[in-house]
Design a protein around this motif. Structure first.
Motif, PDB file in Angstrom:
ATOM      1  N   ARG A 192       0.836  -1.189   0.000  1.00  0.00           N
ATOM      2  CA  ARG A 192       0.000   0.000   0.000  1.00  0.00           C
ATOM      3  C   ARG A 192       0.876   1.246   0.000  1.00  0.00           C
ATOM      4  NH1 ARG A 192      -4.399  -0.963   4.804  1.00  0.00           N
ATOM      5  NH2 ARG A 192      -2.476  -0.830   6.042  1.00  0.00           N
ATOM      6  N   THR A 211      -7.234  -3.870 -10.507  1.00  0.00           N
ATOM      7  CA  THR A 211      -6.132  -3.813  -9.544  1.00  0.00           C
ATOM      8  C   THR A 211      -5.727  -5.210  -9.067  1.00  0.00           C
ATOM      9  OG1 THR A 211      -7.767  -3.349  -7.805  1.00  0.00           O
ATOM     10  CG2 THR A 211      -6.629  -1.470  -8.792  1.00  0.00           C
ATOM     11  N   ARG A 233      -0.922   6.019 -10.392  1.00  0.00           N
ATOM     12  CA  ARG A 233      -2.114   5.213 -10.161  1.00  0.00           C
ATOM     13  C   ARG A 233      -2.240   4.031 -11.128  1.00  0.00           C
ATOM     14  NH1 ARG A 233      -5.031   8.276  -6.735  1.00  0.00           N
ATOM     15  NH2 ARG A 233      -6.909   7.028  -6.921  1.00  0.00           N
ATOM     16  N   CYS A 254      -0.776  14.016 -12.137  1.00  0.00           N
ATOM     17  CA  CYS A 254      -1.461  12.735 -12.333  1.00  0.00           C
ATOM     18  C   CYS A 254      -0.724  11.905 -13.376  1.00  0.00           C
ATOM     19  CB  CYS A 254      -2.902  12.972 -12.778  1.00  0.00           C
ATOM     20  SG  CYS A 254      -3.947  13.712 -11.513  1.00  0.00           S
ATOM     21  N   ASN A 299     -11.948  -0.635  -6.741  1.00  0.00           N
ATOM     22  CA  ASN A 299     -11.627   0.742  -7.138  1.00  0.00           C
ATOM     23  C   ASN A 299     -11.261   1.641  -5.969  1.00  0.00           C
ATOM     24  OD1 ASN A 299     -12.284   0.104  -9.817  1.00  0.00           O
ATOM     25  ND2 ASN A 299     -14.449   0.543  -9.472  1.00  0.00           N
ATOM     26  N   CYS A 300     -11.057   1.074  -4.791  1.00  0.00           N
ATOM     27  CA  CYS A 300     -10.775   1.917  -3.628  1.00  0.00           C
ATOM     28  C   CYS A 300      -9.434   2.619  -3.776  1.00  0.00           C
ATOM     29  CB  CYS A 300     -10.829   1.093  -2.348  1.00  0.00           C
ATOM     30  SG  CYS A 300      -9.394   0.046  -2.044  1.00  0.00           S
ATOM     31  N   GLU A 301      -9.277   3.691  -3.020  1.00  0.00           N
ATOM     32  CA  GLU A 301      -8.057   4.492  -3.103  1.00  0.00           C
ATOM     33  C   GLU A 301      -6.826   3.670  -2.749  1.00  0.00           C
ATOM     34  OE1 GLU A 301      -5.731   8.017  -3.665  1.00  0.00           O
ATOM     35  OE2 GLU A 301      -7.679   7.307  -4.367  1.00  0.00           O
ATOM     36  N   ASN A 320       1.639  10.810  -7.143  1.00  0.00           N
ATOM     37  CA  ASN A 320       0.223  10.672  -7.501  1.00  0.00           C
ATOM     38  C   ASN A 320       0.097   9.706  -8.676  1.00  0.00           C
ATOM     39  OD1 ASN A 320      -2.543  11.053  -7.479  1.00  0.00           O
ATOM     40  ND2 ASN A 320      -2.472  12.970  -8.634  1.00  0.00           N
ATOM     41  N   ASN A 360      -5.212   2.682 -12.902  1.00  0.00           N
ATOM     42  CA  ASN A 360      -6.584   3.070 -13.226  1.00  0.00           C
ATOM     43  C   ASN A 360      -7.367   1.959 -13.915  1.00  0.00           C
ATOM     44  OD1 ASN A 360      -6.560   5.664 -12.111  1.00  0.00           O
ATOM     45  ND2 ASN A 360      -5.551   6.516 -13.925  1.00  0.00           N
ATOM     46  N   ARG A 393      -5.827   1.651  -5.820  1.00  0.00           N
ATOM     47  CA  ARG A 393      -5.436   2.433  -7.007  1.00  0.00           C
ATOM     48  C   ARG A 393      -4.164   3.261  -6.799  1.00  0.00           C
ATOM     49  NH1 ARG A 393      -8.223   1.215 -10.923  1.00  0.00           N
ATOM     50  NH2 ARG A 393     -10.508   1.013 -11.033  1.00  0.00           N
ATOM     51  N   HIS A 394      -3.979   3.823  -5.622  1.00  0.00           N
ATOM     52  CA  HIS A 394      -2.875   4.752  -5.402  1.00  0.00           C
ATOM     53  C   HIS A 394      -1.579   3.995  -5.130  1.00  0.00           C
ATOM     54  CE1 HIS A 394      -1.361   8.632  -3.198  1.00  0.00           C
ATOM     55  NE2 HIS A 394      -0.664   8.331  -4.287  1.00  0.00           N
TER      56      HIS A 394
END
Length: 323
Positions: free
Chosen positions: A47, A83, A78, A287, A262-264, A76, A80, A267-268
């Motif tokens: 994470r 995942t 990702r 981005c 699709n949670c942060e 930042n 997209n 994705r992050h």
């Protein structure tokens, strides 16, 4: 009179032509880069909160301190698309998001940067490598795209003893990376997968999950030092360190144990790029996403990826005149 006028025009034309500096005309020559070799190191499944999201860098001291000073951090960055492990890796190498079996039973839909590179450069398959702790990532060496299936495939060593099926230790994987890079002709394009953080996350072993992130941090540092110690690679190699996906944040579903939505947290992720053409000690919050990696590599190594999406990560590159 007409002949005299024509003679004057011709004389003027000759004078203008002979005095014009054609070297100043713009041309279509590709930009020259110092980078000749590119290695993509994928630390599987940590994470962001345990990596660059923790500004103490307690679990990634080398990445967060020594290596960050040597390159550009995209904080930042990702995934997209889907995942999952194979979807994330596939997005990185093909420049396209797609839903694909995560069991290693399905080939990516589009050709990879390895295939485009090998075809355009006309070099042996050993000039591009996929080395992975997860055997199922053997699928990254091929595609189901009709005209590209089973052609221009990179060399691979995935899973236990390179069997393309089982999982192996990250140490075995790193040993293979060391062997390949120290060989007679180091490859110009390589992808490496390290699995431990993801595996221990899934097995609900929090302490081992954190220790695995720390170990991957050490591997990244060792790899960079290996590059610097080799005169063939030093000042000619770009090392791109990123992730295939993150994990659920605390309080969402089963937290760090799983990923795939699709949670942060899923994705992050992050990307740290180090190399002779990149800036130093820079952090960009622009981005950016996984599709941009292969596009950027194709720009640096000068080959085309017509099926890839994404953009060139211009924020990675040194500004003119900077050191």
């Amino acid at each position: 009179m007409a002949k005299l006028f024509l003679s004057v025009l011709i004389a003027i034309g000759v004078l203008i032509t002979s005095s014009f500096d054609f070297k100043k005309l713009p041309d279509n020559e590709p930009k020259k880069y110092a980078t000749e070799y590119v290695i993509v190191l994928i630390i599987d499944g940590p994470r962001f909160t345990e990596t660059f999201g923790d500004t103490t860098y307690q679990y990634i001291p080398h990445l967060g301190h020594e290596l960050k000073k040597e390159g550009v951090l995209l904080s930042n960055f990702r995934n997209n698309g889907p995942t999952y492990t194979i979807s994330g890796h596939s997005a990185i190498i093909t420049g396209r998001y797609q839903r694909i079996s995560n069991a290693g039973k399905q080939l990516p839909k589009y050709p990879s940067m390895f295939q485009y590179y090998l075809k355009e450069k006309g070099v042996p398959k050993e000039d591009a490598w996929v080395i992975s702790s997860k055997g199922k990532l053997e699928v990254l060496g091929n595609t189901r795209y009709k005209k590209w299936w089973n052609v221009y495939k990179p060399a691979t060593y995935c899973g236990l003893h390179g069997n393309g099926a089982d999982y192996t230790s990250d140490q075995e994987t790193f040993d293979k990376v060391t062997e390949v890079l120290s060989g007679k002709n180091p490859p110009h394009l390589m992808l490496v997968n390290l699995l431990a953080a993801d595996s221990y996350g899934h097995s609900k072993q929090w302490d081992m999950y954190l220790k695995s992130i720390q170990k991957c941090d050490e591997y990244a540092f060792q790899l960079w030092n290996m590059i610097q110690a080799d005169e063939r690679l030093k000042d000619k190699t770009a090392l791109i360190i990123t992730n295939d996906h993150g994990r659920h944040l605390d309080g969402h579903k089963d937290g760090y144990v799983s990923h795939g939505d699709n949670c942060e947290g899923c994705r992050h992720i992050s990307l740290l790029a180090i190399g002779p053409d990149f800036g130093k000690n820079v952090e960009s919050k622009a981005c950016a996403e996984q599709l941009d990696i292969s596009k950027t590599i194709s720009e640096i190594l000068h080959f085309q990826m017509p099926t890839g999406k994404g953009r060139v990560l211009t924020e990675l590159f040194r500004q003119t005149g900077s050191r």
